[in-house]
Structures are given as structure tokens and as C-alpha cells.
Design an enzyme around this catalytic site. Structure first.
Site: not given
Length: 453
Positions: A216-217
Site C-alpha cells: 500500500l505504501c
């Protein structure tokens, strides 16, 4: 030069042209070959005509499904049903040859059935424009064979568990052979499954590794590929803005919203390549397809159907049941036996051993199940001697939700057996026997031990 078969005008029968159409197929159906089992092969008129009475179900009317329908109709099968919930898109036209530009937006099942019926006289194809989950057991019981041309692992698992569940040892007709085909670019596979007898799709699930997840980062801060921008729109932007109550991957309006969001994201980071087609492919996890590979795999599936129906040659089955094809580097095929697993949650009878850290919360345990290649679950519910967590109905979800924050070791004991259900499995469930990987003493046990001392 061969002459057409002549039929007396006084005797009802097929026209010379129609009779000659099946001439070469009849040579196979009426004469033994080097691999024919004489104890199984029957050349009587009744046996030869049996193929015309068999009801065949084709699941999927896409790239593989179109080829399968055409091949079955030209192989002597006369009673065919096809089920597909999708409508025709412009991008389908390069390989789904039963469709034309004027069919865009229409039902795949209905258009495919109409086209084949028009070209192959005497064939009856019944379309069903719906999900396979919409049909009950009585619907599937009417068929002799089921052939899958699907691009969805979840749908494969559902029909597999349904056919296994149909089997009744006292009713031979309840055993429905499942022929499954799949392609990805220049690669493909075909397999024959006899439910409860041979290795099933769930036994073979580890051969279909789930798509690798993107952190997700990366999506949130440093996207590098057009797919990252699409996943950002799909996972993060949709959740934040909620443009529609629920995402429907088959709704063009929903895909368009995601495409515009992904395109804006890509322009912000100077990433080219975001298109509507790619957006649809990423969101629906559409696998690249080549028309020729589809034709090869569909031909293999239909050959197996023909062999099972006529006993002219041995089919994939009890011995070798899985054929792999690769055209990536020249041409390579390999046929082998995929072994049935005793601890298969669908066709086996043993619980799988599962090492688990008892300090994990129930939520963390559920998340770990989704990542396991042999499970690939999306919305699992867990039960032991009592229900630990249920996804539905809503009343049970709310009632069991507090358990999500509790440690596994507080909910079950080392060596306990748990059942895991998921919509993709139909009515069957995974059975796991838990093995704690570290010493664990719950608060309740500490209190009990303290009182005892």
C-alpha cells in the site's frame, strides 16, 4: 473423388449433404483404433446415436467458450447448454469469433448460442445469462458432462465443490465429469476431473498462485507503473470517495470512474499507459489471451469430451489427468497425474495440520489464511466447537465481531479442529487441525492455575 452418400427418396432420412457432413466423424465412431478398449467400445446404432442425446453444459462463452461451443457442435453433440453472465465488449471481438460489432452490449451466452445454431443445423443450444451460483442442484443434475472455459479461479472452485457435493454412491448418474481448460498468453492447460474419484480443482489450487500484492505504501506514495495507479484508484480512492454504494466490476460506469481517477494519478507522476482496457483488466484480473492458444486448449477439452462420450480412445482421467501446454519457446506439452489429496477440503476426508502462533489475533489469523496458496479465501468464516466469526448474516457478524481482537489461544486449544467456510467453496469447508508453534497460557488458564495453587 468421393461421392456423396445417396438416400432413397422413399425413405425418410438426412439429405445427402447432411449425411456426408458426418462421414469422417462416423469413421471414428464406428471403427476401433489402436488405443480403443474393445470391452468399452460399442459400434451399435444406439451407441453411436447416444452422443446426440447427451446434455452438455459449457460454462463460459468467452475466448475458450466460443471455441468449445463450435467444436462440440461439429463433434456430434446436439443438446448443449451455455451459461455466462457477461455482455459483449469491443475488446472481445479479436478472439471471440462468434460475436460481431452489432452484438456489443448483448449477452454472450445468447449471441453465441444463436450463432452456432444458425451455422450447424440440428444443434440445440440453450443460453443462460446468469451466474453459475444462481442455478440449483437439479439444474446441474441434468447434464452428462460439464466443460469449463473460465477465467475465474473462484468460479472454478464453486462448480468443482458443487459437482463433488452432487455425488451419491448409490446413483451412478450423479457423477458428472468436469473438463476444465485455461489459458494465459502462450500457455494453457486442460484437465479431466471425476468428482470424488480423481484429484479435483481444490486439490490442484496451489498450481494457481494468487496475484502478487503491491504494498500500500507504493500505491500511496511512489507509484511506478500504470497498474499501480489503477490499484490506487481501485483500493484507496474508491474507499475514500465511495462514488457508488458497491463496486461492480462489470458496470462500465464504475470502470470509467476508476479509469479517470487512475489516469489523473498517472499524469501527476508522469506515468504513461493507463487505458480503459487496462483498468478493466487490472480490476477484474483479466488474463492476457491469444486466439490460437484458446483454440488449442478448447480443442483438447472437446477431444476429451468426445472420448468420454464415445469410448473411442482413452481419455484423461484416472491415470494421467492433467495436460500442460506451452508455446512460449517452441511447443511443449506434458501430461501427468495430479494426485488426489486426502486432506483436500472438498474431496478429502482428513483435516489439514496447520501451524499457528497462538498469540495472533483472530483477525490476523483470518488475514493469514487469505494469503495461503492452498486456501486463497476472500471472506472466510471460522468455527470450532462454537462459532468464532461469521461474515454473514449481518446479525451474526455483529455478534461475533468482538472475537476478531482476541488471541487464537484464548479462543481454541492446541490440537483443536476448526472449520473455515468461504463463498468460493460453496457448501464445503476447510478443516484444519491447529498446532500451536509456541507455549501459550491464556488468562483464564492462569487464573485457574493460580486458584489451584
Amino acid at each position: 473423388m468421393s461421392q456423396p452418400l445417396m438416400v432413397s427418396a422413399t425413405i425418410p432420412g438426412p439429405s445427402p449433404a447432411m449425411a456426408s457432413r458426418w462421414q469422417y466423424l462416423d469413421n471414428v465412431r464406428r471403427h476401433t483404433g489402436p488405443f480403443t478398449d474393445p470391452d468399452m467400445f460399442d459400434t451399435s446404432e444406439a451407441a453411436v446415436a447416444q452422443i446426440e442425446k447427451m446434455k452438455i453444459l459449457v460454462i463460459g462463452a468467452g475466448g475458450l467458450g466460443c471455441e468449445i461451443l463450435k467444436n462440440l457442435a461439429l463433434s456430434g453433440f446436439k443438446q448443449i447448454h451455455v451459461i455466462d453472465m457477461d455482455t459483449i465488449d469491443v475488446s472481445n471481438l479479436n478472439r471471440q469469433f462468434l460475436f460481431r460489432q452489432s452484438d456489443v452490449g448483448k449477452s454472450k451466452a445468447e449471441c453465441a448460442a444463436k450463432f452456432v445454431e444458425k451455422r450447424v443445423k440440428g444443434v440445440s443450444i440453450t443460453p443462460h445469462n446468469c451466474k453459475i451460483q444462481d442455478k440449483d442442484e437439479d439444474f446441474y443434475m441434468q447434464f452428462t458432462l460439464v466443460i469449463c472455459g473460465l477465467d475465474s479461479i473462484e468460479a472454478r472452485r464453486w462448480i468443482n465443490s458443487t459437482l463433488v457435493d452432487l455425488v451419491d454412491e448409490e446413483n451412478q448418474d450423479s457423477l458428472k465429469p468436469l473438463i476444465d481448460g485455461g489459458t494465459e498468453g502462450f500457455k494453457g492447460q486442460s484437465r479431466v476431473i471425476y468428482p470424488t474419484i480423481t484429484s479435483c480443482i481444490e486439490c490442484q489450487l496451489d498450481m494457481h498462485a494468487p496475484r502478487a500484492a503491491v504494498p500500500l505504501c507504493t500505491l500511496a506514495t511512489i507509484p511506478r507503473q500504470p497498474e499501480h495507479c489503477i490499484e490506487w484508484a481501485h483500493i484507496m480512492a474508491w474507499e475514500q470517495e465511495k462514488p457508488f454504494p458497491k463496486l461492480d466490476n462489470d458496470d462500465p460506469e464504475h470502470i470509467t470512474w476508476l479509469y479517470k481517477k487512475a489516469l489523473a494519478r498517472a499524469q501527476e507522476f508522469n506515468i504513461p499507459g493507463v487505458t480503459y482496457s487496462l483498468t478493466q483488466g487490472v480490476v477484474k484480473n483479466i488474463i492476457p489471451a491469444i486466439a490460437s492458444t484458446n483454440a488449442i486448449i478448447a480443442a483438447s477439452c472437446c477431444n476429451e469430451a468426445f472420448k468420454i462420450a464415445t469410448n473411442t480412445n482413452p481419455s484423461l482421467g484416472a491415470q494421467e489427468n492433467y495436460m500442460m501446454y506451452s508455446g512460449n519457446d517452441s511447443i511443449y506439452t506434458y501430461t501427468f497425474k495430479h494426485e488426489k489429496k486426502d486432506d483436500c477440503p472438498v474431496c478429502g476426508n482428513l483435516a489439514r495440520g496447520l501451524d499457528v502462533d497462538p498469540n495472533l489475533t483472530l483477525q490476523e489469523f483470518i488475514d493469514s489464511l487469505a494469503a495461503r496458496p492452498e486456501a486463497q479465501l476472500k471472506k472466510p468464516s471460522i468455527r470450532a466447537q462454537k462459532t468464532l466469526y461469521m461474515q454473514s448474516p449481518e446479525s451474526l457478524r455483529l455478534q461475533t465481531a468482538p472475537n476478531l481482537d482476541k488471541k487464537i489461544g484464548d479462543l481454541v486449544s492446541n490440537g483443536d479442529e476448526i472449520g473455515v467456510t468461504d463463498p468460493s467453496l460453496g457448501r464445503v469447508d476447510f478443516k484444519y487441525k491447529l498446532r500451536f508453534t509456541s507455549d501459550f497460557v491464556s488468562k483464564d488458564k492462569l487464573t485457574t492455575n493460580g486458584d489451584a495453587n
